[in-house]
Design a protein around this motif. Sequence first.
Motif, mmCIF file in Angstrom:
data_model
loop_
_atom_site.group_PDB
_atom_site.id
_atom_site.type_symbol
_atom_site.label_atom_id
_atom_site.label_comp_id
_atom_site.label_asym_id
_atom_site.label_seq_id
_atom_site.Cartn_x
_atom_site.Cartn_y
_atom_site.Cartn_z
ATOM 1 N N THR A 26 0.760 -1.129 0.126
ATOM 2 C CA THR A 26 0.001 0.105 -0.122
ATOM 3 C C THR A 26 0.937 1.414 0.075
ATOM 4 O O THR A 26 2.322 1.228 0.269
ATOM 5 N N GLN A 27 0.418 2.356 -0.140
ATOM 6 C CA GLN A 27 0.974 3.626 -0.152
ATOM 7 C C GLN A 27 1.248 4.040 1.274
ATOM 8 O O GLN A 27 2.270 4.852 1.339
ATOM 9 N N LYS A 33 9.285 -0.509 3.224
ATOM 10 C CA LYS A 33 8.720 -0.860 1.924
ATOM 11 C C LYS A 33 7.319 -0.275 1.928
ATOM 12 O O LYS A 33 6.616 -0.246 2.850
ATOM 13 N N LYS A 34 7.070 0.225 0.426
ATOM 14 C CA LYS A 34 5.633 0.685 0.435
ATOM 15 C C LYS A 34 5.366 0.832 -0.883
ATOM 16 O O LYS A 34 6.339 0.845 -1.702
ATOM 17 N N ASN A 35 4.363 0.767 -1.530
ATOM 18 C CA ASN A 35 3.674 0.625 -2.799
ATOM 19 C C ASN A 35 4.512 -0.249 -3.852
ATOM 20 O O ASN A 35 4.703 0.174 -4.875
ATOM 21 N N ILE A 36 4.881 -1.559 -3.355
ATOM 22 C CA ILE A 36 5.327 -2.599 -4.248
ATOM 23 C C ILE A 36 4.124 -3.306 -4.554
ATOM 24 O O ILE A 36 3.375 -3.767 -3.798
ATOM 25 N N SER A 37 4.410 -3.826 -5.842
ATOM 26 C CA SER A 37 3.349 -4.828 -6.285
ATOM 27 C C SER A 37 3.393 -6.074 -5.784
ATOM 28 O O SER A 37 4.495 -6.603 -5.329
ATOM 29 N N PRO A 38 2.399 -6.889 -5.097
ATOM 30 C CA PRO A 38 2.496 -8.151 -4.669
ATOM 31 C C PRO A 38 2.664 -9.092 -5.584
ATOM 32 O O PRO A 38 2.491 -9.161 -6.783
ATOM 33 N N PRO A 39 3.348 -10.337 -4.979
ATOM 34 C CA PRO A 39 3.831 -11.436 -6.170
ATOM 35 C C PRO A 39 2.386 -12.243 -6.257
ATOM 36 O O PRO A 39 1.428 -12.140 -5.343
ATOM 37 N N LEU A 40 2.397 -12.721 -7.710
ATOM 38 C CA LEU A 40 1.019 -13.294 -8.136
ATOM 39 C C LEU A 40 1.732 -14.526 -8.700
ATOM 40 O O LEU A 40 2.749 -14.633 -9.198
ATOM 41 N N VAL A 69 -17.736 3.169 -7.183
ATOM 42 C CA VAL A 69 -17.226 3.415 -8.467
ATOM 43 C C VAL A 69 -15.686 2.902 -8.478
ATOM 44 O O VAL A 69 -14.914 3.081 -7.864
ATOM 45 N N PRO A 70 -15.766 1.571 -8.998
ATOM 46 C CA PRO A 70 -14.400 0.748 -8.951
ATOM 47 C C PRO A 70 -13.110 1.764 -9.419
ATOM 48 O O PRO A 70 -13.397 2.563 -10.478
ATOM 49 N N TRP A 71 -12.091 1.413 -8.726
ATOM 50 C CA TRP A 71 -10.957 2.022 -8.835
ATOM 51 C C TRP A 71 -9.791 1.277 -9.363
ATOM 52 O O TRP A 71 -9.368 0.357 -8.763
ATOM 53 N N THR A 72 -9.113 1.515 -10.468
ATOM 54 C CA THR A 72 -8.143 0.758 -11.071
ATOM 55 C C THR A 72 -6.568 1.098 -10.444
ATOM 56 O O THR A 72 -6.181 2.008 -10.464
ATOM 57 N N HIS A 73 -6.143 -0.250 -10.071
ATOM 58 C CA HIS A 73 -4.663 -0.118 -9.487
ATOM 59 C C HIS A 73 -3.555 -0.438 -10.043
ATOM 60 O O HIS A 73 -2.487 -0.187 -10.019
ATOM 61 N N ARG A 117 -0.149 1.203 -8.191
ATOM 62 C CA ARG A 117 -0.368 1.967 -7.049
ATOM 63 C C ARG A 117 -1.174 1.456 -6.172
ATOM 64 O O ARG A 117 -2.398 0.954 -6.219
ATOM 65 N N GLY A 118 -0.485 1.091 -5.112
ATOM 66 C CA GLY A 118 -1.148 0.557 -3.937
ATOM 67 C C GLY A 118 -2.131 1.429 -3.241
ATOM 68 O O GLY A 118 -2.364 2.552 -3.643
ATOM 69 N N PRO A 119 -3.141 0.887 -2.458
ATOM 70 C CA PRO A 119 -4.180 1.804 -1.912
ATOM 71 C C PRO A 119 -3.706 2.808 -0.835
ATOM 72 O O PRO A 119 -2.592 2.474 -0.086
ATOM 73 N N MET A 120 -4.012 3.901 -0.815
ATOM 74 C CA MET A 120 -4.053 4.869 0.237
ATOM 75 C C MET A 120 -5.397 5.222 0.539
ATOM 76 O O MET A 120 -5.913 6.186 -0.059
ATOM 77 N N LEU A 121 -5.908 4.597 1.568
ATOM 78 C CA LEU A 121 -7.449 4.888 1.941
ATOM 79 C C LEU A 121 -7.873 5.600 2.992
ATOM 80 O O LEU A 121 -7.049 5.717 4.093
ATOM 81 N N PRO A 122 -8.939 6.440 2.837
ATOM 82 C CA PRO A 122 -9.355 7.268 3.966
ATOM 83 C C PRO A 122 -10.030 6.284 5.029
ATOM 84 O O PRO A 122 -9.902 6.547 6.250
ATOM 85 N N SER A 123 -10.259 5.179 4.730
ATOM 86 C CA SER A 123 -10.770 4.319 5.455
ATOM 87 C C SER A 123 -10.365 2.704 5.162
ATOM 88 O O SER A 123 -10.266 2.338 3.986
ATOM 89 N N HIS A 124 -10.340 1.935 6.016
ATOM 90 C CA HIS A 124 -10.141 0.293 5.870
ATOM 91 C C HIS A 124 -11.280 -0.209 5.545
ATOM 92 O O HIS A 124 -12.380 0.374 5.643
ATOM 93 N N GLY A 125 -11.289 -1.832 5.037
ATOM 94 C CA GLY A 125 -12.452 -2.291 4.715
ATOM 95 C C GLY A 125 -12.944 -2.445 3.308
ATOM 96 O O GLY A 125 -13.909 -2.909 2.990
ATOM 97 N N HIS A 126 -11.729 -2.121 2.283
ATOM 98 C CA HIS A 126 -11.991 -2.033 1.059
ATOM 99 C C HIS A 126 -11.552 -3.415 0.545
ATOM 100 O O HIS A 126 -10.572 -4.113 0.941
ATOM 101 N N ARG A 127 -12.330 -3.958 -0.696
ATOM 102 C CA ARG A 127 -12.059 -5.335 -1.256
ATOM 103 C C ARG A 127 -11.206 -5.020 -2.707
ATOM 104 O O ARG A 127 -11.716 -3.992 -3.353
ATOM 105 N N PHE A 128 -10.242 -5.626 -2.786
ATOM 106 C CA PHE A 128 -9.650 -5.409 -4.190
ATOM 107 C C PHE A 128 -9.650 -6.743 -4.824
ATOM 108 O O PHE A 128 -9.285 -7.851 -4.374
ATOM 109 N N VAL A 129 -10.071 -6.788 -6.016
ATOM 110 C CA VAL A 129 -9.971 -7.925 -7.146
ATOM 111 C C VAL A 129 -9.113 -7.740 -8.105
ATOM 112 O O VAL A 129 -8.822 -6.815 -8.841
ATOM 113 N N PHE A 130 -8.423 -8.832 -7.963
ATOM 114 C CA PHE A 130 -7.077 -8.977 -9.075
ATOM 115 C C PHE A 130 -7.827 -10.179 -10.070
ATOM 116 O O PHE A 130 -8.246 -11.418 -9.533
#
Length: 168
Positions: A26-27, A33-40, A69-73, A117-130
């Motif tokens: 995440t940001q 370490k920050k804002n690095i893409s996860p291994p897939l 409104v889905p946000w593309t990362h 770009r990893g998330p930088m959220l005003p609140s937690h509880g968001h779901r991310f779909v890969f």
Amino acid sequence: MASDQDQFQLASSQINQEGRLPRKYTQEGQGAKKNISPPLEWYNVPQGTKSLALVVEDIDAPDPSRPIVPWTHWVVVNIPPTLKGLPEGFFEKEEEMGGDHAGIKEGNNDWKVPGWRGPMLPSHGHRFVFKLYALDDELHLGKKVTKEKVLESIEGHVLADAELLANF
């Protein structure tokens, strides 16, 4: 019908059983370490696959309590089906890694820049779909690749798709 073992699957060694996305992706970061893409990693790529495409979205943006409104990362196209995954911190390393990685193209996210770009959220509880798509052709999208262009171009070319859900 294919068994679960035979189905096209997407996974990450860094997203735990509860689906938690670690802070280093995440940001906000975790230590240095920050804002690095996860291994897939993926399994059981369908026969006839010519390329893979990946789209990662926050499906609870901008706030789970407001209109969604889905946000593309991250958008990644022309991943060779011979690869078994993308390593941690892959963002902008296609040329450096060479070989099968050299033809991969990272598209623009909703910050209007290419790559993760990893998330930088005003609140937690968001779901991310890969979401990973197995395609019967490579994509030819020009210099500026976007989620919209990818989704339009893959119509009629998807052999299978696989999803990984993460929470932050």
